[in-house]
Design an enzyme around this catalytic site. Structure first.
Site, PDB file in Angstrom:
ATOM      1  N   GLU A 176       0.846  -1.193   0.000  1.00 31.50           N
ATOM      2  CA  GLU A 176       0.000   0.000   0.000  1.00 31.50           C
ATOM      3  C   GLU A 176       0.883   1.245   0.000  1.00 31.50           C
ATOM      4  O   GLU A 176       0.404   2.358   0.161  1.00 31.50           O
ATOM      5  CB  GLU A 176      -0.971   0.001   1.173  1.00 31.50           C
ATOM      6  CG  GLU A 176      -0.344  -0.077   2.538  1.00 31.50           C
ATOM      7  CD  GLU A 176      -1.365  -0.072   3.665  1.00 31.50           C
ATOM      8  OE1 GLU A 176      -2.058   0.940   3.804  1.00 31.50           O
ATOM      9  OE2 GLU A 176      -1.441  -1.070   4.404  1.00 31.50           O
ATOM     10  N   CYS A 216      -3.487  -3.491   4.487  1.00 32.25           N
ATOM     11  CA  CYS A 216      -2.586  -4.554   4.980  1.00 32.25           C
ATOM     12  C   CYS A 216      -3.033  -5.944   4.538  1.00 32.25           C
ATOM     13  O   CYS A 216      -2.385  -6.934   4.872  1.00 32.25           O
ATOM     14  CB  CYS A 216      -2.491  -4.492   6.498  1.00 32.25           C
ATOM     15  SG  CYS A 216      -2.097  -2.852   7.099  1.00 32.25           S
ATOM     16  N   HIS A 263      -2.575 -10.162  12.054  1.00 33.41           N
ATOM     17  CA  HIS A 263      -1.993  -8.920  11.545  1.00 33.41           C
ATOM     18  C   HIS A 263      -1.575  -8.094  12.768  1.00 33.41           C
ATOM     19  O   HIS A 263      -2.351  -7.932  13.710  1.00 33.41           O
ATOM     20  CB  HIS A 263      -3.007  -8.158  10.695  1.00 33.41           C
ATOM     21  CG  HIS A 263      -2.576  -6.746  10.426  1.00 33.41           C
ATOM     22  ND1 HIS A 263      -1.363  -6.460   9.834  1.00 33.41           N
ATOM     23  CD2 HIS A 263      -3.153  -5.547  10.699  1.00 33.41           C
ATOM     24  CE1 HIS A 263      -1.227  -5.143   9.749  1.00 33.41           C
ATOM     25  NE2 HIS A 263      -2.301  -4.568  10.270  1.00 33.41           N
TER      26      HIS A 263
HETATM   27  N1  CAA Z   1       1.391   2.514  30.991  1.00 28.61           N
HETATM   28  C1  CAA Z   1       0.714   1.452  30.502  1.00 28.61           C
HETATM   29  N2  CAA Z   1      -0.280   1.574  29.559  1.00 28.61           N
HETATM   30  C2  CAA Z   1      -0.566   2.791  29.112  1.00 28.61           C
HETATM   31  C3  CAA Z   1       0.100   3.947  29.596  1.00 28.61           C
HETATM   32  C4  CAA Z   1       1.115   3.777  30.593  1.00 28.61           C
HETATM   33  N3  CAA Z   1       1.800   4.790  31.073  1.00 28.61           N
HETATM   34  N4  CAA Z   1      -0.400   5.025  28.959  1.00 28.61           N
HETATM   35  C5  CAA Z   1      -1.371   4.565  28.109  1.00 28.61           C
HETATM   36  N5  CAA Z   1      -1.459   3.219  28.200  1.00 28.61           N
HETATM   37  C6  CAA Z   1      -2.328   2.333  27.451  1.00 28.61           C
HETATM   38  C7  CAA Z   1      -3.758   2.852  27.291  1.00 28.61           C
HETATM   39  O1  CAA Z   1      -4.555   2.525  28.411  1.00 28.61           O
HETATM   40  C8  CAA Z   1      -4.198   2.136  26.014  1.00 28.61           C
HETATM   41  O2  CAA Z   1      -4.558   0.805  26.338  1.00 28.61           O
HETATM   42  P1  CAA Z   1      -5.901   0.172  25.742  1.00 28.61           P
HETATM   43  O3  CAA Z   1      -5.769   0.227  24.232  1.00 28.61           O
HETATM   44  O4  CAA Z   1      -5.890  -1.215  26.246  1.00 28.61           O
HETATM   45  O5  CAA Z   1      -7.025   1.014  26.206  1.00 28.61           O
HETATM   46  C9  CAA Z   1      -2.899   2.074  25.199  1.00 28.61           C
HETATM   47  O6  CAA Z   1      -1.824   2.284  26.111  1.00 28.61           O
HETATM   48  C10 CAA Z   1      -2.793   3.139  24.111  1.00 28.61           C
HETATM   49  O7  CAA Z   1      -2.996   4.375  24.709  1.00 28.61           O
HETATM   50  P2  CAA Z   1      -3.923   5.453  24.028  1.00 28.61           P
HETATM   51  O8  CAA Z   1      -5.217   4.812  23.640  1.00 28.61           O
HETATM   52  O9  CAA Z   1      -3.987   6.656  24.888  1.00 28.61           O
HETATM   53  O10 CAA Z   1      -3.033   5.749  22.737  1.00 28.61           O
HETATM   54  P3  CAA Z   1      -3.261   6.687  21.513  1.00 28.61           P
HETATM   55  O11 CAA Z   1      -4.429   7.561  21.661  1.00 28.61           O
HETATM   56  O12 CAA Z   1      -1.947   7.334  21.295  1.00 28.61           O
HETATM   57  O13 CAA Z   1      -3.614   5.684  20.287  1.00 28.61           O
HETATM   58  C11 CAA Z   1      -3.459   3.965  18.703  1.00 28.61           C
HETATM   59  C12 CAA Z   1      -3.163   4.379  20.144  1.00 28.61           C
HETATM   60  C13 CAA Z   1      -4.953   4.128  18.399  1.00 28.61           C
HETATM   61  C14 CAA Z   1      -3.092   2.510  18.512  1.00 28.61           C
HETATM   62  C15 CAA Z   1      -2.605   4.854  17.735  1.00 28.61           C
HETATM   63  O14 CAA Z   1      -1.269   4.569  17.916  1.00 28.61           O
HETATM   64  C16 CAA Z   1      -2.965   4.718  16.271  1.00 28.61           C
HETATM   65  O15 CAA Z   1      -3.875   5.375  15.765  1.00 28.61           O
HETATM   66  N6  CAA Z   1      -2.196   3.857  15.512  1.00 28.61           N
HETATM   67  C17 CAA Z   1      -2.412   3.676  14.065  1.00 28.61           C
HETATM   68  C18 CAA Z   1      -3.688   2.918  13.775  1.00 28.61           C
HETATM   69  C19 CAA Z   1      -3.581   1.439  14.039  1.00 28.61           C
HETATM   70  O16 CAA Z   1      -2.530   0.847  14.100  1.00 28.61           O
HETATM   71  N7  CAA Z   1      -4.783   0.787  14.187  1.00 28.61           N
HETATM   72  C20 CAA Z   1      -4.822  -0.638  14.414  1.00 28.61           C
HETATM   73  C21 CAA Z   1      -6.031  -1.277  13.766  1.00 28.61           C
HETATM   74  S1  CAA Z   1      -6.045  -0.899  12.021  1.00 28.61           S
HETATM   75  C22 CAA Z   1      -4.891  -1.953  11.353  1.00 28.61           C
HETATM   76  O17 CAA Z   1      -4.498  -2.910  11.943  1.00 28.61           O
HETATM   77  C23 CAA Z   1      -4.369  -1.642   9.987  1.00 28.61           C
HETATM   78  C24 CAA Z   1      -3.014  -1.042  10.134  1.00 28.61           C
HETATM   79  O18 CAA Z   1      -1.998  -1.740  10.073  1.00 28.61           O
HETATM   80  C25 CAA Z   1      -2.927   0.405  10.352  1.00 28.61           C
END
Ligand code: CAA
Length: 392
Positions: free
Chosen positions: A82, A114, A236
């Site tokens: 992609e 993906c 994945h």
């Molecule tokens: N210690 C331990 N855990 C902590 C922490 C700390 N100090 N601070 C935060 N966390 C935890 C949170 O509780 C959360 O856990 P849960 O998911 O179990 O609730 C986790 O860490 C992530 O924290 P946030 O939700 O606050 O993180 P974020 O807002 O920065 O977003 C994300 C995380 C959505 C994965 C972001 O990185 C993102 O958008 N990534 C790209 C999209 C992606 O990969 N999506 C996956 C599905 S789509 C797919 O698979 C296709 C692809 O390849 C993209």
């Protein structure tokens, strides 16, 4: 009815020569490092220098396979990505030229986020079942890039997996029958004018898990297989916590009660490389499979492995394979481990320099020599990509 065995005969993966530690990243962003190490389950992400793209990554992934076979026997390249390098010409044709493959070989690029790597693998197995003389190279290669200072930035990475699909495969037989699911959603996308993806992060994780449940139900209807028939589960892996969530979701769906130890045995070995390489989109499911092969002791012989592929947007598929007798003899574990260990760590300013340095839309461009692989993208001349061998 007996089926001819078709599947992966050889496979090898490659990543870039550089990485950014998520500890460095956390310091820069003023975030608790455990958000990354624990919360999303990632420690490092491979970062591609400006002279690395999916063509050079895939050449690095494919070369060790070609050293073991007669490369003139390859009948097709199915190139899944992609992060394509051209809107018209397939990245696979650049690869075909660099590797000097037979002119009697078909090449095509496949895209759906993906998912395309799994699609390529399934198409290749069907082609070999129809004509056992086919030897097909399936490439899954991507560079995961999000905008700086967005939540996706911590889930970047890059990699390429090359898989040779043949009859009587030496690594894994891909079993006929699979479950699949498609839904027109906007959880992650990249409009044509953008070099970075846009994502609705939290929504994307929900769609991923729903797609897993749907693909699993369809898989059961199609094959009659049950959870207990599967020994190891590969998902994945955009970040390893996603695979954890996926396995817990599946276990709950089938009504199992599982100890942490059982859970770890079934999924952890497939996450070890991804944790330190990062997301490689279409390649990441197969980097996970290679991680499983390279880390599980004792032998995986005759074990059934499942694959769950998820491509945002979205298309998902669940299928299985049986590990073949003697598979250990053809693994390239040493090469995988060496590549990962030999990567050079970047500080945050150098990572940003890699990130912002290059405007690939220019008519003419000279690229600095940073990529240490066999081939590099050395220039753009009259909008044409020029690749050169690193020893030339
Ligand atoms: N210690 C331990 N855990 C902590 C922490 C700390 N100090 N601070 C935060 N966390 C935890 C949170 O509780 C959360 O856990 P849960 O998911 O179990 O609730 C986790 O860490 C992530 O924290 P946030 O939700 O606050 O993180 P974020 O807002 O920065 O977003 C994300 C995380 C959505 C994965 C972001 O990185 C993102 O958008 N990534 C790209 C999209 C992606 O990969 N999506 C996956 C599905 S789509 C797919 O698979 C296709 C692809 O390849 C993209």
């Amino acid at each position: 009815m007996t089926f001819m065995k078709v599947g992966i005969d050889l496979l090898h993966f490659a990543t870039s020569d550089y990485f950014l530690g998520l500890d460095t990243f956390a310091k820069e962003k003023g975030t608790d490092v455990n958000k990354y190490f624990v919360g999303i389950g990632q420690e490092k992400m491979s970062i591609a220098p400006p002279d690395e793209d999916v063509v050079t990554l895939s050449a690095k992934a494919t070369t060790p396979i070609l050293e073991q076979i007669d490369k003139n026997e390859i009948t097709a390249i199915l190139f899944a990505t992609e992060t394509a390098v051209d809107q018209s010409k397939s990245a696979g044709v650049f690869l075909h030229g660099l590797l000097g493959l037979s002119k009697h070989c078909r090449v095509i690029e496949l895209k759906h986020a993906c998912y395309a790597g799994a699609a390529g693998l399934q198409m290749a197995t069907s082609m070999v079942r129809a004509n056992p003389k086919e030897k097909i190279l399936v490439i899954a290669a991507d560079i995961a890039r999000y905008d700086v200072d967005t939540s996706g930035e911590a889930t970047q990475g890059c990699g390429a997996v090359a898989m040779l699909i043949t009859e009587s495969p030496r690594v894994i037989e891909i079993e006929p029958g699979s479950g699949y699911f498609t839904d027109d959603v906007m959880d992650f996308w990249r409009p044509n004018h953008r070099s970075t993806a846009l994502v609705d992060g939290k929504y994307s994780t929900k769609v991923y898990l729903n797609s897993l449940k749907e693909a699993w139900s369809h898989f059961q209807q199609q094959t009659g297989k049950v959870f207990e028939d599967i020994d190891y589960f590969c998902y994945h892996i955009p970040f390893t916590k996603m695979a954890e969530k996926a396995h817990k979701t599946l276990v709950k769906k089938v009504g199992k009660k599982f100890s942490e130890e059982q859970h770890d045995t079934q999924t952890l070995p497939s996450q070890l490389y991804n944790r330190i390489v990062g997301n490689s989109y279409s390649a990441s499911l197969f980097v996970g499979f290679i991680s499983l092969l390279d880390h599980v002791q004792p032998s995986l012989e005759n074990k059934r492995v499942s694959f769950f592929s998820y491509g945002s947007g979205c298309v998902a598929e669940f299928f299985t394979g049986i590990i073949q007798k003697g598979y250990e003899k053809v693994l390239m574990t040493q090469s995988h481990k060496q590549q990962i260990e030999q990567r050079q760590e970047l500080d945050y300013p150098t990572y940003l320099k890699f990130y912002h340095q290059t405007d690939y839309s220019l008519e003419n461009l000279e690229l600095p020599k940073i990529n240490k692989g066999k081939f590099r993208l050395s220039a753009i001349e009259n909008y044409k990509r020029i690749y050169t061998a690193n020893n030339s």
